[in-house]
Design a protein around this motif. Sequence first.
Motif, PDB file in Angstrom:
ATOM      1  N   TYR A 131       6.330 -38.863 -22.656  1.00 55.42           N
ATOM      2  CA  TYR A 131       6.189 -40.172 -22.014  1.00 55.42           C
ATOM      3  C   TYR A 131       5.125 -40.189 -20.928  1.00 55.42           C
ATOM      4  CZ  TYR A 131       9.211 -38.425 -18.184  1.00 55.42           C
ATOM      5  OH  TYR A 131       9.740 -37.708 -17.129  1.00 55.42           O
ATOM      6  N   ARG A 132       4.630 -39.018 -20.514  1.00 56.18           N
ATOM      7  CA  ARG A 132       3.544 -38.967 -19.533  1.00 56.18           C
ATOM      8  C   ARG A 132       2.210 -38.907 -20.270  1.00 56.18           C
ATOM      9  NH1 ARG A 132       4.229 -38.421 -14.197  1.00 56.18           N
ATOM     10  NH2 ARG A 132       2.157 -39.370 -14.340  1.00 56.18           N
ATOM     11  N   VAL A 133       1.801 -40.048 -20.817  1.00 55.06           N
ATOM     12  CA  VAL A 133       0.562 -40.098 -21.599  1.00 55.06           C
ATOM     13  C   VAL A 133      -0.669 -39.881 -20.735  1.00 55.06           C
ATOM     14  CG1 VAL A 133       1.532 -41.576 -23.378  1.00 55.06           C
ATOM     15  CG2 VAL A 133       0.493 -42.620 -21.360  1.00 55.06           C
ATOM     16  N   ASP A 134      -0.506 -40.016 -19.412  1.00 52.02           N
ATOM     17  CA  ASP A 134      -1.651 -39.861 -18.507  1.00 52.02           C
ATOM     18  C   ASP A 134      -1.786 -38.438 -17.994  1.00 52.02           C
ATOM     19  OD1 ASP A 134       0.803 -40.273 -17.131  1.00 52.02           O
ATOM     20  OD2 ASP A 134      -0.286 -40.643 -15.270  1.00 52.02           O
ATOM     21  N   VAL A 135      -0.891 -37.538 -18.377  1.00 54.42           N
ATOM     22  CA  VAL A 135      -0.941 -36.157 -17.889  1.00 54.42           C
ATOM     23  C   VAL A 135      -1.133 -35.239 -19.094  1.00 54.42           C
ATOM     24  CG1 VAL A 135       0.247 -34.346 -16.592  1.00 54.42           C
ATOM     25  CG2 VAL A 135       0.583 -36.747 -15.973  1.00 54.42           C
ATOM     26  N   THR A 136      -2.357 -34.777 -19.278  1.00 56.81           N
ATOM     27  CA  THR A 136      -2.663 -33.894 -20.408  1.00 56.81           C
ATOM     28  C   THR A 136      -3.473 -32.669 -20.000  1.00 56.81           C
ATOM     29  OG1 THR A 136      -4.648 -35.194 -20.894  1.00 56.81           O
ATOM     30  CG2 THR A 136      -2.623 -35.797 -22.074  1.00 56.81           C
TER      31      THR A 136
END
Length: 807
Positions: free
Chosen positions: A467-472
């Motif tokens: 769900y953390r699409v902004d943390v990669t």
Amino acid sequence: MKISYNWLKKYINTDISIERIASTLTDTGLEVEGIEEIESIKGSLEGVIVGEVIQCEKHSNADKLKVTQVNLGDNKIVQIVCGAPNVALGQKVPVATVGTILYPKNGEKFEIKKSKIRGEESLGMICAEDELGIGENHDGIIILDSELKAGTPLSEVYQVTKDYCIEIGLTPNRTDAMSHYGVARDLYASLKNKKIKSTLAPLTIENFKLDEEKGNPIEIEIENTELCPRYSGIYIKDIQLGSSPQWLQDQLKTIGLSPINNAVDITNYILHSYGQPLHAFDADKIGKQKIIVGTVEEGTTITTLDGVKRVLNSDELIIKDGNNIPMCIAGVYGGKDSGVTETTKNIFLEAAYFQPVSIRKTSKKEGLNTDSSFRFERGIDPNITILALKKAGQLFQELTQGKIIGEIIDHYPSPINNSNTILRYYKIDQILGKRIHRDQIKEILKSLDITIISETNEVLDLIIPAYRVDVTREIDVIEEVARIYGYNQIEFPEKFSFAYTKSEQKNDEHIENVIANQLTSNGFNEVINNSLTEKREENNNTYVEIINPLSNELAVMRQSLVYGLLGNIAFNINRNQKEIKLFEFGKVYFKSQEKYLEHKKLAIAISGNIQENNWIYPNNNSTFYHLKGIIQQLFKTLSVYNIQEKPIETSLFKEGIELKNNKGSLVKMGSINSKILKEYNIKEEVFYAELEWEKLFLISANKPAKKLIEIPKFPGSSRDLALLLDKNIKYIDLYNAAFETERKLLKSVNLFDVYEGKNLPDNKKSYALNFYLQNENKTITEKDIDKVMNKLIEKFSSQFHAELRNN
């Protein structure tokens, strides 16, 4: 995004104040832009109490009024004049006492004051629903339960609640925080880091049960699993539609939503609780009791819930029934013919994960921006669909008496995995400029659901939840640690140390600043426009096209700066600006075969007055020559000489010229074509120049260093010539010819008069030129001057067929 304080407290238990919560959220990056106190009934019924009518008589001076004696409790009796037709002896009624402020449903607030009505004293007001702001009825006063005790505050009877609406300026990347639980999760992580006592409710479901365990009536088929990686649903039978309970209505109202009915309110509640959009279909309207998720043929139509008939294309993801009839634009908007109505008895409740790019394209194409599409197009949690359905199912069982039939359907053939990255301790120290204790870093990661799968003294190997699409990436994790640790906790060093070395090398930024300062000194304002624009030539294959454009207006990279500046000029003209002088440094983009090219340009535009009108200069309209003068100033600053000028014909200019030297074309400038101005509703003339900045920079960067020279000791002298010329001869031609003829003594040439009109032959004009001559080593003599002037006259005569004018 709006968050309800009471709703938030369902997921996080903490004793800190609303102000402290707002401050903490802002520290984590969820910037709180405002807090508004919300009351379920405006004014909270303060000053309104239960009264008992112990005497009721007809008013002696008014047929429609009654004089009552009302017991307000503790034997406090007051007289109130009442005009309600239904007031009677023995009733328990709501009484607004003297000093109370009422907020009626349809009208402005007012204060209850001691008054006389037709000669009778009145010390309060017996109220109707609309006068208290709790309903619309004004047929008569409210008759309360006879068991109520006189003097009881009415707020206890109607259970008035208070809440706070927290307005959060959410950045588009934080889809994980687009719900009350997501905000609670961030708040908990921050409070835990600050050692403030709090607990976060786990994302679990308890006591969920199926009313019938087998035989879900609906069949599901996914035609395109790339566009729809996950599709889940439950069947709910025998629902009873009606109003939602007060607690649900109050929480939806706090965040600005209007309650509709219990079914719709439940789906909105789950959406804003957990960030998972749901959609309810009338199950009896699903053809062949089958749902197909896929695309439709180009030109297929659907009438959406707003009553608009929409023509679909073959790229949009659609929810269809077994007859291939569209029921819903997936993730964006429901269809009118399959939606829940007051006659609906059975529903199929959908929870899905759709490909974000597909939803964004559909949303922009259809011009629909809904709460669901807002989340789907940014990427929701793909692993929360079942939990959301179970939570919703429980509410349907409780609030609609519906029964969940058959197992939960869940098509999820290729689960979306969590991402993996590393975190190096030295890197976080380097980026933040501070060493955070390693145990504290691990605690922060744990509070953010980031799992440490292995570690050394230097490196952590991490799993990031889906769900953390902004943390990669590692830098994303460092940002997460920083915001939870608190940017305010990172101290500024008392001093900065650096080694200064003087460099003779000139850079683009320095020269750009010099030119920008020169332009602003001449009254110009710098603008920055979007590099994305619309296609202006459909057959232009040199456009750099955007793969996933947000709209047709932002479909390609710009190939000129002119259209952005024209938009700026139109904006200023519409706001009554009279003097418009703008410039922009920016890049333009082209595709050449398989290569992508970008070039930096400097664009300058003027329109309207060159300066404010006054009594000395009542008319100061901008002209082409004002713009040309600015360009010549810039050339002088950049040491650009030996300029040739030639006219050009383009669709952009109605009249234009090109300035060039041995490096090629440097500037194209002219008056913008009226057809283009009409597109922007600009009626003023606009003069525009686009400079090849990269060429100009190279010329300026390679120029020799400036040398100081002494002021000449010997005086110079000037001479004038009035020349009769053909109309096609330009001043720049005479200027260049003059310096070709005499380079040593000739210092400047200036055009000070132009005349065309009577007493001149056809196709002729008169130029008056001033020539300044000087010898830096000795006083210049008349003989020297005559020699130079004769050479100039001969040059002008032979090259331009110029004739001397004597009058």
